[in-house]
Scaffold this motif. Structure first.
Motif, mmCIF file in Angstrom:
data_model
loop_
_atom_site.group_PDB
_atom_site.id
_atom_site.type_symbol
_atom_site.label_atom_id
_atom_site.label_comp_id
_atom_site.label_asym_id
_atom_site.label_seq_id
_atom_site.Cartn_x
_atom_site.Cartn_y
_atom_site.Cartn_z
ATOM 1 N N VAL A 68 0.943 -1.466 -0.183
ATOM 2 C CA VAL A 68 -0.257 -0.064 -0.148
ATOM 3 C C VAL A 68 1.372 0.933 -0.002
ATOM 4 O O VAL A 68 0.763 2.020 -0.556
ATOM 5 N N MET A 235 -8.275 -1.416 -1.868
ATOM 6 C CA MET A 235 -8.111 -2.207 -0.104
ATOM 7 C C MET A 235 -8.625 -2.830 -0.418
ATOM 8 O O MET A 235 -9.116 -3.734 0.626
ATOM 9 N N GLY A 239 -7.517 -6.345 -1.607
ATOM 10 C CA GLY A 239 -6.268 -5.981 -0.247
ATOM 11 C C GLY A 239 -6.062 -8.013 0.495
ATOM 12 O O GLY A 239 -5.135 -8.143 1.209
ATOM 13 N N LYS A 256 -5.573 -4.060 4.330
ATOM 14 C CA LYS A 256 -4.516 -5.077 3.663
ATOM 15 C C LYS A 256 -3.736 -5.791 4.568
ATOM 16 O O LYS A 256 -3.455 -5.880 6.024
#
Length: 305
Positions: A68, A235, A239, A256
């Motif tokens: 991320v 996400m 994720g 995530k």
């Protein structure tokens, strides 16, 4: 905040006593040595109030949670052109799958599966003068924490058993979607996955996705509000690899996971919460982490839906 503290403490006690059916990520040799009884939770609110319980200050290898952060920096540098290199669709396949790459002509389905994260690393290697130092400095600025570091031992361990990632990178390069040398891109990829943080540090560094007015200590914004919304959307849908739908269904927050056993979840405009428990379920996500967050969002009614 007091209500959150009580619910977190109650859920933590409840989940701590549950038999953990998972296993540590033994496919990365160094991660097999992590104590399986570790269990920590930390929440940071938009107003910076925070609370932690258990092993929330122990550092661990955040693994794919770092994807991320690398995506954020690449998006900041590349803008909307980034999506010409990597898609934003759920893959429905394991994180290291080759299945869709050939039909998609080397364009990974999303930035969080290994192939997508490798392409993101290729973008950063092209943009950054010193990728290793520049990415770490970006994370330190984002978190206002100069103590963040890589675990080079974990990175070397990943490299020693990274044949599938080597194959993925070469396969993508055959379609022209890797521009730099494979070895350089992969060394950077293994390194960012070895980034070490605690639950407390992760919940603080991800606050930029929960607070649309977030600025660094130097009063600079990280990315635009539309960019933050798009990262949260990816996400939510991607994720957790082929368990992303399950996480959205059970927890209802953008999040995530990493095979180090960490999970971070974001409630836009409210909070960021991180859970760490090293044993993973069959999909590669923390068994107790998933269970904790499901119970937490149910009791606090804090799903985004």
């Amino acid at each position: 905040m007091e209500n959150y503290k009580k619910i977190i403490a109650d859920v933590y006690k409840d989940v701590k006593n549950v038999q953990d059916l998972g296993q540590t990520a033994r496919f990365i040799p160094e991660l097999a040595f992590v104590g399986t009884d570790n269990f920590g939770v930390h929440i940071t609110m938009k107003n910076k109030e925070n609370f932690g319980i258990g092993d929330f200050q122990k550092k661990f290898s955040i693994q794919s949670i770092a994807k991320v952060l690398s995506l954020t920096l690449a998006y900041k540098l590349e803008g909307e052109k980034l999506w010409e290199r990597v898609d934003v669709e759920p893959s429905g396949n394991p994180f290291n799958s080759f299945l869709q790459l050939e039909s998609d002509l080397g364009k990974p389905r999303n930035p969080f599966i290994n192939s997508g994260a490798i392409v993101i690393c290729d973008v950063l290697v092209r943009h950054l003068k010193n990728p290793k130092e520049d990415f770490l400095n970006f994370c330190r600025t984002l978190s206002n924490n100069e103590n963040l570091n890589y675990n080079e031992k974990v990175a070397a361990s990943e490299k020693s058993c990274g044949s599938r990632n080597v194959a993925l990178c070469n396969f993508i390069k055959s379609f022209g979607n890797i521009k730099n040398e494979v070895a350089e891109v992969l060394d950077f990829y293994f390194l960012i996955c070895s980034l070490e943080m605690s639950c407390e540090e992760i919940s603080q560094i991800f606050l930029f996705l929960a607070d649309e007015h977030f600025t660094t200590k130097k009063k600079k914004s990280v990315i635009t509000v539309p960019q933050a919304k798009r990262i949260n959307a990816i996400m939510l849908t991607c994720g957790f690899y082929d368990e992303s739908g399950e996480f959205a269904f059970r927890v209802g927050l953008p999040g995530k996971s990493g095979v180090g056993g960490g999970i971070v979840a974001v409630h836009p405009d409210k909070f960021c919460i991180t859970v760490w428990s090293p044993k993973l379920n069959e999909k590669g996500n923390s068994y107790k982490g998933m269970l904790f967050l499901e119970k937490f969002t149910t009791k606090t009614a804090s799903s985004i839906f």
